[in-house]
Design a protein around this motif. Structure first.
Motif, PDB file in Angstrom:
ATOM      1  N   LEU A   1      34.641  43.093  45.635  1.00  0.00           N
ATOM      2  CA  LEU A   1      33.494  43.896  46.004  1.00  0.00           C
ATOM      3  C   LEU A   1      33.739  44.879  47.142  1.00  0.00           C
ATOM      4  O   LEU A   1      33.449  46.108  47.025  1.00  0.00           O
ATOM      5  N   LEU A   2      34.758  44.338  48.168  1.00  0.00           N
ATOM      6  CA  LEU A   2      34.979  45.459  49.194  1.00  0.00           C
ATOM      7  C   LEU A   2      35.874  46.529  48.535  1.00  0.00           C
ATOM      8  O   LEU A   2      35.594  47.672  48.995  1.00  0.00           O
ATOM      9  N   GLY A   3      36.766  45.884  47.674  1.00  0.00           N
ATOM     10  CA  GLY A   3      37.641  47.228  47.079  1.00  0.00           C
ATOM     11  C   GLY A   3      36.919  48.146  46.216  1.00  0.00           C
ATOM     12  O   GLY A   3      37.073  49.259  46.293  1.00  0.00           O
TER      13      GLY A   3
ATOM     14  N   MET B   1      34.471  41.956  39.457  1.00  0.00           N
ATOM     15  CA  MET B   1      34.061  41.027  40.686  1.00  0.00           C
ATOM     16  C   MET B   1      33.752  39.788  40.319  1.00  0.00           C
ATOM     17  O   MET B   1      34.118  38.863  41.057  1.00  0.00           O
ATOM     18  N   GLN B   2      33.278  39.409  39.189  1.00  0.00           N
ATOM     19  CA  GLN B   2      32.921  38.004  38.656  1.00  0.00           C
ATOM     20  C   GLN B   2      34.265  37.275  38.607  1.00  0.00           C
ATOM     21  O   GLN B   2      34.237  36.032  38.748  1.00  0.00           O
TER      22      GLN B   2
ATOM     23  N   HIS C   1      22.593  38.201  40.669  1.00  0.00           N
ATOM     24  CA  HIS C   1      22.293  39.308  39.857  1.00  0.00           C
ATOM     25  C   HIS C   1      23.389  39.858  38.851  1.00  0.00           C
ATOM     26  O   HIS C   1      23.497  40.343  37.681  1.00  0.00           O
ATOM     27  N   ARG C   2      24.691  39.926  39.550  1.00  0.00           N
ATOM     28  CA  ARG C   2      25.627  40.356  39.079  1.00  0.00           C
ATOM     29  C   ARG C   2      26.253  39.131  38.013  1.00  0.00           C
ATOM     30  O   ARG C   2      26.690  39.557  36.982  1.00  0.00           O
ATOM     31  N   ALA C   3      25.921  37.932  38.383  1.00  0.00           N
ATOM     32  CA  ALA C   3      26.320  36.976  37.321  1.00  0.00           C
ATOM     33  C   ALA C   3      25.237  37.034  35.996  1.00  0.00           C
ATOM     34  O   ALA C   3      25.819  36.840  35.029  1.00  0.00           O
TER      35      ALA C   3
ATOM     36  N   THR D   1      37.717  49.768  37.412  1.00  0.00           N
ATOM     37  CA  THR D   1      38.400  48.613  38.509  1.00  0.00           C
ATOM     38  C   THR D   1      38.540  49.334  39.708  1.00  0.00           C
ATOM     39  O   THR D   1      38.472  50.389  39.859  1.00  0.00           O
ATOM     40  N   VAL D   2      38.810  48.396  40.786  1.00  0.00           N
ATOM     41  CA  VAL D   2      39.032  48.827  41.905  1.00  0.00           C
ATOM     42  C   VAL D   2      40.172  50.082  42.005  1.00  0.00           C
ATOM     43  O   VAL D   2      40.178  50.960  42.577  1.00  0.00           O
ATOM     44  N   GLN D   3      41.226  49.662  41.211  1.00  0.00           N
ATOM     45  CA  GLN D   3      42.423  50.314  40.869  1.00  0.00           C
ATOM     46  C   GLN D   3      42.004  51.837  40.454  1.00  0.00           C
ATOM     47  O   GLN D   3      42.565  52.822  40.757  1.00  0.00           O
ATOM     48  N   GLY D   4      41.050  51.747  39.584  1.00  0.00           N
ATOM     49  CA  GLY D   4      40.618  52.978  38.710  1.00  0.00           C
ATOM     50  C   GLY D   4      39.867  54.011  39.619  1.00  0.00           C
ATOM     51  O   GLY D   4      40.309  55.193  39.614  1.00  0.00           O
TER      52      GLY D   4
END
Length: 249
Positions: free
Chosen positions: A76-78, A67-68, A239-241, A26-29
């Motif tokens: 996404l930015l994170g 992100m989804q 594509h992510r979806a 994850t972002v935090q990870g």
């Protein structure tokens, strides 16, 4: 936490990622990983860092599902900033970083391994960038440190992977061992570095970074700009979806 550090008496800091099911952070990870690497490097008692993972593979990149769940682009930015921070923390660590890679090493995993000073891999390790299939770009900067230029291009375009044996033949993987021997092999490599005069090794790390022909920080951020462009064009979300739907099946 998905990331933990064990400091060994011989000066090796062993940083372990354990984020089931596939070590997609994850972002935090990603920021946690960067923090652990920075803390290890700041410790004057650290002589070498071993970076490895538990579970099915070394790293599967960013958490697409996170992100989804985000209706905007904050995640996404994170993720982009988190990846940049973690990759930089590997590269800028004042002491050498030994990456122990097993199973899959994809996307962000390539960023980590590509910026490491030494890579040791298990015989089941596979390296690749599936970004083009996710409507994104990035980490070709780091893949280019692992494979020859034309193969790097082919891997980006086709999303094919390369084996640990291939990378060993290129000289970018130091040794290939059965998975059950990986930690011992990588720890042994880190300890051989840690046994050296730390004044010399820290200067060696700084000097080798100073003669690199590519600025990995700027090069990777340049790549990330195209991920933002693809997202604004609609390709990224599409594509992510599709990936998220497939992962749920």
């Amino acid at each position: 936490m998905a990331v933990s550090t064990t400091r060994h008496p011989d000066g090796v800091a062993e940083i372990v990622v354990d984020a089931p099911p596939v070590n997609a952070l994850t972002v935090q990870g990603w920021h946690d990983l960067a923090g652990e690497l920075l803390a290890a490097g700041r410790d004057p008692g650290t002589r070498a860092v071993l970076l490895r993972a538990e579970g099915r593979g070394f790293n599967a990149g960013v958490d697409i599902k996170e992100m989804q769940r985000d209706p905007g682009h904050t995640a996404l930015l994170g993720a982009n900033r988190g990846c940049a921070a973690a990759f930089s923390a590997v590269y800028d660590c004042p002491v050498p970083v030994v990456a122990a890679v097993h199973g899959f090493c994809l996307g962000g995993g390539v960023g980590l391994a590509g910026n490491a000073d030494v890579v040791v891999a298990s015989d089941d390790a596979r390296f690749g960038l599936p970004e083009a299939d996710r409507g994104a770009l990035g980490a070709a900067t780091h893949l280019a440190r692992l494979v020859p230029h034309h193969l790097m291009r082919a891997m980006v375009y086709t999303c094919r992977t390369a084996t640990a044996a291939e990378l060993h033949a290129f000289g970018s993987v130091l040794s290939v061992v059965p998975r059950e021997q990986l930690r011992g092999e990588a720890l042994g490599t880190a300890r051989s570095i840690a046994a050296k005069d730390p004044r010399v090794i820290r200067c060696a790390k700084e000097s080798l970074n100073g003669i690199d022909p590519v600025d990995v920080h700027r090069s990777y951020r340049f790549e990330q700009g195209f991920t933002f462009e693809l997202t604004l064009a609609g390709a990224g979300d599409e594509h992510r979806a599709a990936f998220a739907r497939g992962a749920e099946r």
